[in-house]
Design a protein around this motif. Structure first.
Motif, PDB file in Angstrom:
ATOM      1  N   LEU A  32      52.922  15.761  -9.285  1.00  0.00           N
ATOM      2  CA  LEU A  32      54.583  15.471  -9.023  1.00  0.00           C
ATOM      3  C   LEU A  32      54.173  14.329 -10.005  1.00  0.00           C
ATOM      4  O   LEU A  32      52.864  13.423  -9.854  1.00  0.00           O
ATOM      5  N   PRO A  33      55.337  13.314 -10.075  1.00  0.00           N
ATOM      6  CA  PRO A  33      55.543  12.239 -10.953  1.00  0.00           C
ATOM      7  C   PRO A  33      55.510  10.998 -10.052  1.00  0.00           C
ATOM      8  O   PRO A  33      55.721  11.224  -8.815  1.00  0.00           O
ATOM      9  N   ALA A  34      54.955  10.279 -10.530  1.00  0.00           N
ATOM     10  CA  ALA A  34      54.598   8.288  -9.891  1.00  0.00           C
ATOM     11  C   ALA A  34      55.848   8.286  -9.422  1.00  0.00           C
ATOM     12  O   ALA A  34      57.148   8.644  -9.860  1.00  0.00           O
ATOM     13  N   PRO A  35      56.128   8.039  -8.244  1.00  0.00           N
ATOM     14  CA  PRO A  35      56.918   7.872  -7.353  1.00  0.00           C
ATOM     15  C   PRO A  35      57.661   6.056  -8.510  1.00  0.00           C
ATOM     16  O   PRO A  35      56.794   5.317  -9.046  1.00  0.00           O
ATOM     17  N   LYS A  36      59.025   5.482  -8.520  1.00  0.00           N
ATOM     18  CA  LYS A  36      59.780   4.635  -9.460  1.00  0.00           C
ATOM     19  C   LYS A  36      59.460   3.576  -9.231  1.00  0.00           C
ATOM     20  O   LYS A  36      59.958   3.802  -7.608  1.00  0.00           O
ATOM     21  N   PRO A  37      59.351   2.282  -9.118  1.00  0.00           N
ATOM     22  CA  PRO A  37      59.220   1.066  -8.703  1.00  0.00           C
ATOM     23  C   PRO A  37      60.528   0.662  -8.046  1.00  0.00           C
ATOM     24  O   PRO A  37      61.458   1.312  -8.485  1.00  0.00           O
ATOM     25  N   GLY A  38      60.875  -0.291  -6.281  1.00  0.00           N
ATOM     26  CA  GLY A  38      61.990  -0.368  -6.619  1.00  0.00           C
ATOM     27  C   GLY A  38      62.822  -1.677  -7.058  1.00  0.00           C
ATOM     28  O   GLY A  38      62.307  -1.573  -8.514  1.00  0.00           O
ATOM     29  N   LYS A  39      63.897  -1.355  -7.630  1.00  0.00           N
ATOM     30  CA  LYS A  39      64.635  -2.596  -7.916  1.00  0.00           C
ATOM     31  C   LYS A  39      63.914  -3.958  -7.986  1.00  0.00           C
ATOM     32  O   LYS A  39      63.734  -3.870  -7.228  1.00  0.00           O
ATOM     33  N   PRO A  40      64.095  -4.889  -8.896  1.00  0.00           N
ATOM     34  CA  PRO A  40      64.112  -5.580  -8.228  1.00  0.00           C
ATOM     35  C   PRO A  40      64.651  -6.563  -7.644  1.00  0.00           C
ATOM     36  O   PRO A  40      65.745  -7.169  -7.995  1.00  0.00           O
ATOM     37  N   ILE A  41      63.761  -8.246  -6.890  1.00  0.00           N
ATOM     38  CA  ILE A  41      64.886  -8.813  -5.623  1.00  0.00           C
ATOM     39  C   ILE A  41      63.982 -10.506  -6.174  1.00  0.00           C
ATOM     40  O   ILE A  41      63.101 -10.759  -6.504  1.00  0.00           O
ATOM     41  N   ASN A  42      65.377 -10.614  -7.058  1.00  0.00           N
ATOM     42  CA  ASN A  42      64.837 -12.137  -6.723  1.00  0.00           C
ATOM     43  C   ASN A  42      65.366 -13.552  -5.978  1.00  0.00           C
ATOM     44  O   ASN A  42      66.485 -13.205  -5.407  1.00  0.00           O
ATOM     45  N   ALA A  43      65.008 -14.364  -5.949  1.00  0.00           N
ATOM     46  CA  ALA A  43      65.783 -15.752  -5.293  1.00  0.00           C
ATOM     47  C   ALA A  43      67.371 -16.366  -6.267  1.00  0.00           C
ATOM     48  O   ALA A  43      67.565 -15.061  -7.028  1.00  0.00           O
ATOM     49  N   GLY A  44      68.402 -15.992  -4.151  1.00  0.00           N
ATOM     50  CA  GLY A  44      69.416 -16.271  -4.768  1.00  0.00           C
ATOM     51  C   GLY A  44      70.004 -14.747  -5.172  1.00  0.00           C
ATOM     52  O   GLY A  44      71.573 -14.338  -4.154  1.00  0.00           O
ATOM     53  N   GLU A  45      69.605 -13.361  -4.791  1.00  0.00           N
ATOM     54  CA  GLU A  45      69.773 -12.070  -4.646  1.00  0.00           C
ATOM     55  C   GLU A  45      69.822 -12.093  -2.737  1.00  0.00           C
ATOM     56  O   GLU A  45      68.899 -12.106  -2.197  1.00  0.00           O
ATOM     57  N   VAL A  46      70.704 -10.590  -2.734  1.00  0.00           N
ATOM     58  CA  VAL A  46      71.114 -10.195  -1.422  1.00  0.00           C
ATOM     59  C   VAL A  46      69.751  -9.106  -0.970  1.00  0.00           C
ATOM     60  O   VAL A  46      69.999  -8.151  -1.959  1.00  0.00           O
ATOM     61  N   LEU A  47      69.599  -8.999   0.495  1.00  0.00           N
ATOM     62  CA  LEU A  47      68.242  -7.888   0.501  1.00  0.00           C
ATOM     63  C   LEU A  47      68.855  -7.053   2.315  1.00  0.00           C
ATOM     64  O   LEU A  47      69.416  -8.014   2.950  1.00  0.00           O
ATOM     65  N   SER A  48      69.448  -5.567   2.016  1.00  0.00           N
ATOM     66  CA  SER A  48      70.004  -5.965   3.293  1.00  0.00           C
ATOM     67  C   SER A  48      69.094  -4.261   3.729  1.00  0.00           C
ATOM     68  O   SER A  48      68.143  -3.967   3.006  1.00  0.00           O
ATOM     69  N   GLY A  49      69.302  -4.214   5.108  1.00  0.00           N
ATOM     70  CA  GLY A  49      68.275  -2.997   5.400  1.00  0.00           C
ATOM     71  C   GLY A  49      68.302  -3.188   7.286  1.00  0.00           C
ATOM     72  O   GLY A  49      68.928  -4.620   7.809  1.00  0.00           O
ATOM     73  N   GLU A  50      67.878  -2.383   8.133  1.00  0.00           N
ATOM     74  CA  GLU A  50      67.704  -2.750   9.955  1.00  0.00           C
ATOM     75  C   GLU A  50      66.759  -3.135   9.709  1.00  0.00           C
ATOM     76  O   GLU A  50      65.702  -3.904   9.277  1.00  0.00           O
ATOM     77  N   LEU A  51      67.571  -4.183  10.913  1.00  0.00           N
ATOM     78  CA  LEU A  51      66.263  -5.235  11.359  1.00  0.00           C
ATOM     79  C   LEU A  51      65.511  -5.224  12.979  1.00  0.00           C
ATOM     80  O   LEU A  51      66.378  -4.839  14.008  1.00  0.00           O
ATOM     81  N   ASN A  52      64.833  -5.606  12.656  1.00  0.00           N
ATOM     82  CA  ASN A  52      63.697  -4.838  13.391  1.00  0.00           C
ATOM     83  C   ASN A  52      62.843  -6.341  14.147  1.00  0.00           C
ATOM     84  O   ASN A  52      62.814  -7.387  13.690  1.00  0.00           O
ATOM     85  N   ALA A  53      62.508  -6.486  15.118  1.00  0.00           N
ATOM     86  CA  ALA A  53      61.453  -7.256  16.157  1.00  0.00           C
ATOM     87  C   ALA A  53      59.787  -6.702  16.703  1.00  0.00           C
ATOM     88  O   ALA A  53      60.303  -5.425  17.719  1.00  0.00           O
ATOM     89  N   MET A  54      59.672  -7.906  16.446  1.00  0.00           N
ATOM     90  CA  MET A  54      57.925  -7.430  16.757  1.00  0.00           C
ATOM     91  C   MET A  54      57.536  -8.464  17.721  1.00  0.00           C
ATOM     92  O   MET A  54      57.893  -9.672  17.723  1.00  0.00           O
ATOM     93  N   LYS A  55      56.788  -8.507  18.946  1.00  0.00           N
ATOM     94  CA  LYS A  55      56.135  -9.196  19.971  1.00  0.00           C
ATOM     95  C   LYS A  55      54.668  -9.489  19.165  1.00  0.00           C
ATOM     96  O   LYS A  55      54.287  -8.319  18.525  1.00  0.00           O
ATOM     97  N   VAL A  56      54.110 -10.744  18.800  1.00  0.00           N
ATOM     98  CA  VAL A  56      52.536 -10.605  18.263  1.00  0.00           C
ATOM     99  C   VAL A  56      52.338 -11.919  18.727  1.00  0.00           C
ATOM    100  O   VAL A  56      53.488 -12.865  19.251  1.00  0.00           O
ATOM    101  N   ARG A  57      51.281 -12.006  18.501  1.00  0.00           N
ATOM    102  CA  ARG A  57      50.178 -12.983  18.966  1.00  0.00           C
ATOM    103  C   ARG A  57      50.156 -14.609  18.142  1.00  0.00           C
ATOM    104  O   ARG A  57      49.968 -14.265  17.097  1.00  0.00           O
ATOM    105  N   ASP A  58      50.393 -15.920  18.180  1.00  0.00           N
ATOM    106  CA  ASP A  58      50.032 -16.449  17.867  1.00  0.00           C
ATOM    107  C   ASP A  58      48.871 -17.643  17.359  1.00  0.00           C
ATOM    108  O   ASP A  58      48.637 -17.760  18.203  1.00  0.00           O
TER     109      ASP A  58
END
Length: 145
Positions: A32-58
């Protein structure tokens, strides 16, 4: 005895014929062909997605459980020198580092929902305890209209 040998030989030959298409199909899957890298994200750009919360130890303080927030999104490439964060397609999970209680409260109300943030600083995860593939250290929430 030769009859038994001939029967076994015929059985093995039949099994080989039946297995041959499966073997060639497995070899085709590996090509199978290698998966293509995602599109770039730079400072000032918008990132969208589902927000998840996890409890971790400090680890730095008393080992107290703290909330960690992350966005799960499509794979994105980070700016140099981070690039793909040692992944084939780029990171898909992005930890949001909260710099104030107000930011944490803001995110707490949006857990499980689709959000968008303006990225100001982003890097690959480097600490062993981090649950995300990339870390957004400076960001601002974009309100949906």
């Amino acid at each position: 005895m030769t009859k038994l040998f001939a029967t076994r030989l015929a059985l093995v030959a039949t099994m080989m014929l039946l297995a041959n298409p499966a073997i060639s199909a497995q070899q085709d899957d590996g090509a199978l062909p290698a998966p293509k890298p995602g599109k770039p994200i730079n400072a000032g750009e918008v990132l969208s997605g589902e927000l998840n919360a996890m409890k971790v130890r400090d680890a730095k303080n008393t080992g107290k459980r703290i909330a960690m927030y992350q966005i799960t999104s499509e794979p994105r490439r980070l700016p140099a020198p981070n690039g793909l964060c040692n992944l084939e397609t780029g990171p898909e999970t992005f930890q949001l580092v909260t710099s104030s209680d107000a930011q944490a409260t803001q995110l707490k109300a949006l857990v499980g929902k689709e959000i968008s943030v303006k990225v100001d600083e982003i890097a690959c995860a480097s600490d062993p305890g981090q649950m995300s593939e990339a870390v957004i250290t400076k960001w601002s929430l974009i309100k949906k209209q």
